[in-house]
Design a protein around this motif. Structure first.
Motif, PDB file in Angstrom:
ATOM      1  N   MET A   1       0.871  -1.373   0.037  1.00  0.00           N
ATOM      2  CA  MET A   1      -0.063   0.063   0.145  1.00  0.00           C
ATOM      3  C   MET A   1       0.930   1.185   0.110  1.00  0.00           C
ATOM      4  O   MET A   1       0.454   2.157  -0.619  1.00  0.00           O
ATOM      5  CB  MET A   1      -0.940   0.006   1.083  1.00  0.00           C
ATOM      6  N   GLU A   2       1.691   1.370   0.647  1.00  0.00           N
ATOM      7  CA  GLU A   2       2.931   2.299   0.682  1.00  0.00           C
ATOM      8  C   GLU A   2       3.464   2.779  -0.308  1.00  0.00           C
ATOM      9  O   GLU A   2       3.585   4.012  -0.670  1.00  0.00           O
ATOM     10  CB  GLU A   2       3.941   2.111   1.706  1.00  0.00           C
ATOM     11  N   LYS A   3       3.600   1.977  -1.266  1.00  0.00           N
ATOM     12  CA  LYS A   3       4.059   2.133  -2.758  1.00  0.00           C
ATOM     13  C   LYS A   3       2.878   2.603  -3.958  1.00  0.00           C
ATOM     14  O   LYS A   3       3.366   3.128  -4.913  1.00  0.00           O
ATOM     15  CB  LYS A   3       4.765   0.755  -3.168  1.00  0.00           C
ATOM     16  N   THR A   4       1.803   2.488  -3.499  1.00  0.00           N
ATOM     17  CA  THR A   4       0.591   2.727  -4.608  1.00  0.00           C
ATOM     18  C   THR A   4      -0.086   3.657  -4.028  1.00  0.00           C
ATOM     19  O   THR A   4      -0.750   4.491  -5.061  1.00  0.00           O
ATOM     20  CB  THR A   4      -0.157   1.340  -4.799  1.00  0.00           C
ATOM     21  N   VAL A   5      -0.302   4.050  -2.745  1.00  0.00           N
ATOM     22  CA  VAL A   5      -1.231   4.987  -2.269  1.00  0.00           C
ATOM     23  C   VAL A   5      -0.718   6.212  -2.032  1.00  0.00           C
ATOM     24  O   VAL A   5       0.500   6.484  -1.684  1.00  0.00           O
ATOM     25  CB  VAL A   5      -2.083   4.422  -0.913  1.00  0.00           C
ATOM     26  N   ASN A   6      -1.214   7.215  -2.899  1.00  0.00           N
ATOM     27  CA  ASN A   6      -0.566   8.679  -2.870  1.00  0.00           C
ATOM     28  C   ASN A   6      -1.451   9.555  -1.798  1.00  0.00           C
ATOM     29  O   ASN A   6      -2.739   9.400  -1.512  1.00  0.00           O
ATOM     30  CB  ASN A   6      -0.580   9.327  -4.084  1.00  0.00           C
ATOM     31  N   LYS A   7      -0.765  10.748  -1.398  1.00  0.00           N
ATOM     32  CA  LYS A   7      -1.583  11.738  -0.408  1.00  0.00           C
ATOM     33  C   LYS A   7      -2.501  12.268  -1.406  1.00  0.00           C
ATOM     34  O   LYS A   7      -2.507  12.429  -2.542  1.00  0.00           O
ATOM     35  CB  LYS A   7      -0.393  13.015  -0.300  1.00  0.00           C
ATOM     36  N   GLY A   8      -3.832  12.537  -0.605  1.00  0.00           N
ATOM     37  CA  GLY A   8      -4.910  13.087  -1.162  1.00  0.00           C
ATOM     38  C   GLY A   8      -5.646  12.102  -1.937  1.00  0.00           C
ATOM     39  O   GLY A   8      -6.898  12.361  -2.268  1.00  0.00           O
ATOM     40  N   GLU A   9      -5.492  10.773  -1.796  1.00  0.00           N
ATOM     41  CA  GLU A   9      -6.436   9.891  -2.373  1.00  0.00           C
ATOM     42  C   GLU A   9      -7.349   9.481  -1.426  1.00  0.00           C
ATOM     43  O   GLU A   9      -7.333   9.801  -0.305  1.00  0.00           O
ATOM     44  CB  GLU A   9      -5.554   8.497  -2.969  1.00  0.00           C
ATOM     45  N   THR A  10      -8.507   8.658  -2.041  1.00  0.00           N
ATOM     46  CA  THR A  10      -9.513   7.998  -1.325  1.00  0.00           C
ATOM     47  C   THR A  10      -9.171   6.718  -1.080  1.00  0.00           C
ATOM     48  O   THR A  10      -8.631   5.950  -1.886  1.00  0.00           O
ATOM     49  CB  THR A  10     -10.815   7.968  -2.101  1.00  0.00           C
ATOM     50  N   VAL A  11      -9.094   6.102   0.067  1.00  0.00           N
ATOM     51  CA  VAL A  11      -8.932   4.699   0.320  1.00  0.00           C
ATOM     52  C   VAL A  11      -9.948   3.979   1.122  1.00  0.00           C
ATOM     53  O   VAL A  11     -10.877   4.688   1.831  1.00  0.00           O
ATOM     54  CB  VAL A  11      -7.599   4.449   1.004  1.00  0.00           C
ATOM     55  N   VAL A  12     -10.050   2.897   1.320  1.00  0.00           N
ATOM     56  CA  VAL A  12     -11.141   1.921   1.773  1.00  0.00           C
ATOM     57  C   VAL A  12     -10.538   1.106   2.922  1.00  0.00           C
ATOM     58  O   VAL A  12      -9.760   0.238   2.694  1.00  0.00           O
ATOM     59  CB  VAL A  12     -12.059   1.427   0.850  1.00  0.00           C
ATOM     60  N   ASP A  13     -11.125   1.019   3.983  1.00  0.00           N
ATOM     61  CA  ASP A  13     -10.697  -0.120   5.039  1.00  0.00           C
ATOM     62  C   ASP A  13     -12.170  -0.816   5.247  1.00  0.00           C
ATOM     63  O   ASP A  13     -13.241  -0.485   5.781  1.00  0.00           O
ATOM     64  CB  ASP A  13     -10.407   0.537   6.452  1.00  0.00           C
ATOM     65  N   ALA A  14     -12.073  -1.723   4.393  1.00  0.00           N
ATOM     66  CA  ALA A  14     -13.506  -2.590   4.330  1.00  0.00           C
ATOM     67  C   ALA A  14     -13.892  -3.367   5.515  1.00  0.00           C
ATOM     68  O   ALA A  14     -15.172  -3.697   5.661  1.00  0.00           O
ATOM     69  CB  ALA A  14     -13.236  -3.436   3.160  1.00  0.00           C
ATOM     70  N   THR A  15     -12.788  -3.389   6.553  1.00  0.00           N
ATOM     71  CA  THR A  15     -13.193  -4.226   8.013  1.00  0.00           C
ATOM     72  C   THR A  15     -12.636  -3.359   9.051  1.00  0.00           C
ATOM     73  O   THR A  15     -11.647  -3.670   9.358  1.00  0.00           O
ATOM     74  CB  THR A  15     -12.961  -5.574   7.719  1.00  0.00           C
ATOM     75  N   ALA A  16     -13.242  -2.545   9.513  1.00  0.00           N
ATOM     76  CA  ALA A  16     -12.521  -1.503  10.367  1.00  0.00           C
ATOM     77  C   ALA A  16     -12.076  -2.064  11.721  1.00  0.00           C
ATOM     78  O   ALA A  16     -10.893  -1.888  11.967  1.00  0.00           O
ATOM     79  CB  ALA A  16     -13.632  -0.044  10.694  1.00  0.00           C
ATOM     80  N   GLY A  17     -12.926  -3.042  12.025  1.00  0.00           N
ATOM     81  CA  GLY A  17     -12.184  -3.773  13.398  1.00  0.00           C
ATOM     82  C   GLY A  17     -11.876  -2.996  14.625  1.00  0.00           C
ATOM     83  O   GLY A  17     -12.545  -1.976  14.923  1.00  0.00           O
ATOM     84  N   ASN A  18     -10.588  -2.934  15.051  1.00  0.00           N
ATOM     85  CA  ASN A  18      -9.974  -1.891  15.822  1.00  0.00           C
ATOM     86  C   ASN A  18      -9.416  -0.818  15.480  1.00  0.00           C
ATOM     87  O   ASN A  18      -8.815  -0.352  16.132  1.00  0.00           O
ATOM     88  CB  ASN A  18      -9.127  -2.888  17.060  1.00  0.00           C
ATOM     89  N   GLY A  19      -9.441  -0.559  14.063  1.00  0.00           N
ATOM     90  CA  GLY A  19      -8.897   0.731  13.426  1.00  0.00           C
ATOM     91  C   GLY A  19      -7.531   0.675  13.225  1.00  0.00           C
ATOM     92  O   GLY A  19      -6.952   1.748  12.668  1.00  0.00           O
ATOM     93  N   HIS A  20      -6.806  -0.469  13.377  1.00  0.00           N
ATOM     94  CA  HIS A  20      -5.310  -0.258  12.822  1.00  0.00           C
ATOM     95  C   HIS A  20      -5.049  -0.118  11.437  1.00  0.00           C
ATOM     96  O   HIS A  20      -4.378   0.877  11.161  1.00  0.00           O
ATOM     97  CB  HIS A  20      -4.668  -1.569  13.093  1.00  0.00           C
ATOM     98  N   ASP A  21      -5.821  -0.487  10.465  1.00  0.00           N
ATOM     99  CA  ASP A  21      -5.739  -0.313   9.039  1.00  0.00           C
ATOM    100  C   ASP A  21      -6.358   1.125   8.818  1.00  0.00           C
ATOM    101  O   ASP A  21      -5.816   1.891   7.683  1.00  0.00           O
ATOM    102  CB  ASP A  21      -6.363  -1.568   8.203  1.00  0.00           C
ATOM    103  N   THR A  22      -7.334   1.436   9.430  1.00  0.00           N
ATOM    104  CA  THR A  22      -7.774   2.788   9.204  1.00  0.00           C
ATOM    105  C   THR A  22      -6.696   3.958   9.400  1.00  0.00           C
ATOM    106  O   THR A  22      -6.536   4.687   8.676  1.00  0.00           O
ATOM    107  CB  THR A  22      -9.321   3.047   9.886  1.00  0.00           C
TER     108      THR A  22
END
Length: 182
Positions: A1-22
């Protein structure tokens, strides 16, 4: 993810759980980006909000199935993350991700994903229903047209028990809905 997601983009945490990925995704998109975090349990969204340290206008916590992501999110999406199974740390283990909604969510998000974007799916199959979800995901991934999506499986081979494994989907070219083989 660090190599493909850029500042300012929209992303999805599809399973929020305890929020680590969010929290991780929020760091990748920065102050100008937007994170959509889905969960079907209010407890998970509360835990995610606590991890985030309070309200944050760029992070949308959504009490709904990830299968409904297309109703909330407009593309392009820089990336999406899934952690399947149940809410860890004293969560209700009878509330689990399901094959139908997970495959539907991935299918929809692939259509919204930017070219070169990734969807990561951490598969935990040791719970009731986990095997069926694993099998449905692997069958779905194998049927995606190779010219549009690369699907890869990464796993630890030297761990005992049923360690989780990762499926990564990479969108290779623009489409609104992925083609299926067979």
């Amino acid at each position: 993810m660090e190599k493909t997601v850029n500042k300012g983009e929209t992303v999805v945490d599809a399973t929020a759980g305890n929020g680590h990925d969010t929290l991780f995704l929020a760091g990748l998109v920065g102050a100008e980006g937007t994170v959509y975090a889905f969960d079907i349990q209010q407890e998970a969204l509360d835990s995610t909000a606590e991890r985030l340290g309070g309200a944050d206008a760029r992070i949308r916590l959504i009490l709904d199935s990830h299968a409904e992501a297309k109703s909330y999110v407009e593309g392009p999406v820089g990336g999406a993350m899934f952690n399947l199974g149940f809410l860890p740390n004293n969560g209700d283990r009878s509330v689990v991700t399901r094959p139908e909604s997970t495959v539907q969510a991935i299918h929809s998000l692939l259509g919204l994903l930017k070219t070169g974007g990734l969807i990561t799916v951490c598969v935990y199959d040791g719970h009731e229903g986990g095997g069926a979800e694993r099998d449905a995901l692997l069958e779905y991934a194998a049927r995606l047209h190779e010219s549009e999506v690369h699907a890869a499986r990464y796993e630890l081979l030297n761990q005992t028990g049923r360690p989780p494994f990762l499926i990564v989907f990479e969108k290779k070219k623009e489409f609104s809905e992925p083609r299926m083989i067979g």
